[in-house]
Design a protein around this motif. Structure first.
Motif, PDB file in Angstrom:
ATOM      1  N   LEU A 160     -24.985 -15.350 -19.654  1.00  0.00           N
ATOM      2  CA  LEU A 160     -25.130 -15.696 -21.065  1.00  0.00           C
ATOM      3  C   LEU A 160     -26.551 -15.431 -21.565  1.00  0.00           C
ATOM      4  O   LEU A 160     -26.751 -15.068 -22.730  1.00  0.00           O
ATOM      5  N   GLU A 164     -27.753 -13.035 -24.709  1.00  0.00           N
ATOM      6  CA  GLU A 164     -28.713 -13.382 -25.765  1.00  0.00           C
ATOM      7  C   GLU A 164     -29.728 -12.254 -25.946  1.00  0.00           C
ATOM      8  O   GLU A 164     -30.028 -11.838 -27.062  1.00  0.00           O
ATOM      9  N   ASP A 169     -22.428 -10.139 -29.262  1.00  0.00           N
ATOM     10  CA  ASP A 169     -21.761 -11.112 -30.140  1.00  0.00           C
ATOM     11  C   ASP A 169     -21.026 -12.177 -29.331  1.00  0.00           C
ATOM     12  O   ASP A 169     -20.472 -11.881 -28.280  1.00  0.00           O
ATOM     13  N   TYR A 170     -20.983 -13.387 -29.880  1.00  0.00           N
ATOM     14  CA  TYR A 170     -20.260 -14.466 -29.190  1.00  0.00           C
ATOM     15  C   TYR A 170     -18.817 -14.071 -28.890  1.00  0.00           C
ATOM     16  O   TYR A 170     -18.282 -14.364 -27.815  1.00  0.00           O
ATOM     17  N   ARG A 173     -18.376 -12.096 -25.652  1.00  0.00           N
ATOM     18  CA  ARG A 173     -19.003 -12.560 -24.415  1.00  0.00           C
ATOM     19  C   ARG A 173     -18.018 -12.794 -23.278  1.00  0.00           C
ATOM     20  O   ARG A 173     -18.345 -12.578 -22.113  1.00  0.00           O
TER      21      ARG A 173
END
Lengths: 404, 63
Positions: A160, A164, A169-170, A173
């Motif tokens: 994660l 970042e 993009d979330y 992920r």
């Protein structure tokens, strides 16, 4: 990726088994290394393919090799004993595998990245890393009183954090983490690993395209002057170098602390020890087992040994970091040991670009874990923890723990 | 103690800024060393020597 990227893995297969298998204590260097103690800091070695190589086990000698760029990292122009390839005369390298380049090509690419990994920038990420760590500890606690720390904690944190940095993009992920986990897991079936590897390559290509269309304030958006293939290579290098390494330091570091309860108790009692504790764990565990090697571009001297042009020189990091000339009782884990320059991140112009990020991830990751789970212990006998002996980056495949 | 740094040699490891932040910082664009105090007081000498020893590119000289 280019074939040059495969070199350390190939080297690993050509080494005598006793130089890589940790038959005794999982935290000590392989028996083949400790058994060579007293035979000098630079030793000849015969590889499985019959080629001669040199093994460096002394800290001063290892630093001298890594500081001298006549010992080359360029596996295109100077393939080593581990590759069948013929040397190629290329005008300029057009790939982005900067870890396998020499100055000035290496310098140009590295300098584009170094501003992103300063001590200050990495400290600015600390709060975000803490959020990620706490979130995962809370999820473990919510799910019960037992977990495998590798998938539940050690792997997702660096994954994660890389998201970042790269500006993933979330929404993407999950896909990124799934592909990364399978691609880097040696126990996955080969065809699944290959598919996941290709998936990551495609993912990075799409990420680069997305940043070109709509740049953000992430690392890739800051490098859009580079061609796509170099950007994809760089993103994959950062993933490869920053994911498995940190994950294994978190899991193996936890294992080492649990097996040294006196040291763990000291650390819990005095959190100010955390900085030196991280340096000591890096030294003591030296998880990049045999991945660091160079090729002599001319006849060169290391200490009082002369190696011929073309020689493969292998830095035995786990043993270098136990050099008794530099550490008292080097085989002992001592979290308050005074800081001595270790080789866990390498040395010279290739010294780990992400080391300050790794330090913050370890400090936060290990610190939160031992604070928030005061009853943390192994859920299986220590000798049943599966070790990553066959891997370039040493560690554990899983770490069953409980905290009830 | 007089400290000099060679920004051409520097490879931006950040070791000096980590170990002796009172004396060394990093350029925000490429991470290369910035010398804050060329003549640090005696209370900083041990940290500066430590930083120089840790520098992977021998970019820090002390005299």
């Amino acid at each position: 990726m280019t074939s040059a990227a495969q070199t350390p893995t190939e080297l690993r297969r050509l080494l005598p088994a006793d130089l890589v298998e940790r038959a005794g204590c999982p935290f000590d260097p392989p028996a083949g290394l400790t058994g060579r103690r007293g035979q000098g800091p630079v030793q000849p070695l015969r590889l499985a393919n019959g080629a001669d190589a040199w093994l460096v086990t002394g800290l001063d000698e290892a630093r001298a090799v890594l500081a001298d760029t006549r010992f080359s990292s360029d596996r295109v122009r100077h393939p080593d004993a581990t590759t069948d390839a013929e040397p190629r005369q290329v005008e300029t390298r057009d790939d982005g595998m900067f870890v396998f380049m020499d100055p000035p090509e290496h310098t140009r690419l590295r300098k584009l990245l170094t501003g992103q990994f300063t001590v200050r920038r990495m400290r600015a990420l600390e709060d975000r890393i803490r959020e990620i760590a706490v979130e995962h500890i809370e999820a473990m606690k919510a799910a019960g009183a037992e977990a495998d720390l590798v998938p539940a904690y050690a792997l997702p944190i660096p994954s994660l954090v890389i998201c970042e940095l790269l500006g993933v993009d979330y929404a993407d992920r999950d896909r990124f983490q799934r592909n990364t986990a399978v691609a880097l897991d040696s126990t996955s079936p080969p065809d699944e690993r290959a598919r996941a590897g290709l998936g990551l390559y495609t993912f990075m290509g799409e990420l680069v395209a997305a940043k070109r269309a709509a740049p953000g304030d992430d690392l890739i958006s800051g490098l859009l002057d580079l061609p796509d293939n170099q950007l994809v290579d760089i993103a994959l290098v950062l993933l490869g170098a920053g994911h498995e390494t940190t994950a294994n330091m978190l899991a193996l570091g936890t294992f080492a602390l649990l097996e040294n309860p006196g040291e763990l108790a000291r650390l819990r009692a005095d959190p100010a020890l955390l900085d030196t504790a991280i340096e000591e764990l890096l030294r003591f565990l030296s998880i990049v087992q045999m991945g660091v090697s160079r090729v002599a571009t001319e006849d060169l001297t290391i200490g009082d040994v002369t190696v011929p042009a073309g020689a493969t020189v292998i830095i035995a990091t786990p043993e270098v970091n136990r050099d008794p000339a530099h550490w008292d009782h080097p085989d002992r884990l001592d979290l308050s040991r005074p800081r001595v320059s270790h080789l866990a991140f390498g040395h010279g112009v290739h010294q780990c670009l992400g080391q300050q990020l790794a330090r913050v991830e370890m400090k936060v990751g290990l610190g939160e874990l031992i604070t928030r789970l005061p009853e943390l212990r192994l859920a299986v006998p220590a000798d049943q923890v599966p070790l990553r002996e066959e891997m370039l980056v040493f560690g554990v495949h899983s770490l069953p723990v409980t905290w009830s | 103690m007089i400290v000099t740094v060679d920004r051409e040699r520097c490879c931006s490891s950040g070791q000096c800024a980590l170990i002796a932040p009172e004396v060394f910082d990093q350029d925000e664009h490429d991470g290369t060393v910035l010398l804050l105090r060329p003549e640090p007081g005696p209370e900083l000498h041990a940290a500066v020597e430590d930083a120089a020893d840790h520098c992977p590119c021998s970019a820090i000289s002390l005299s």
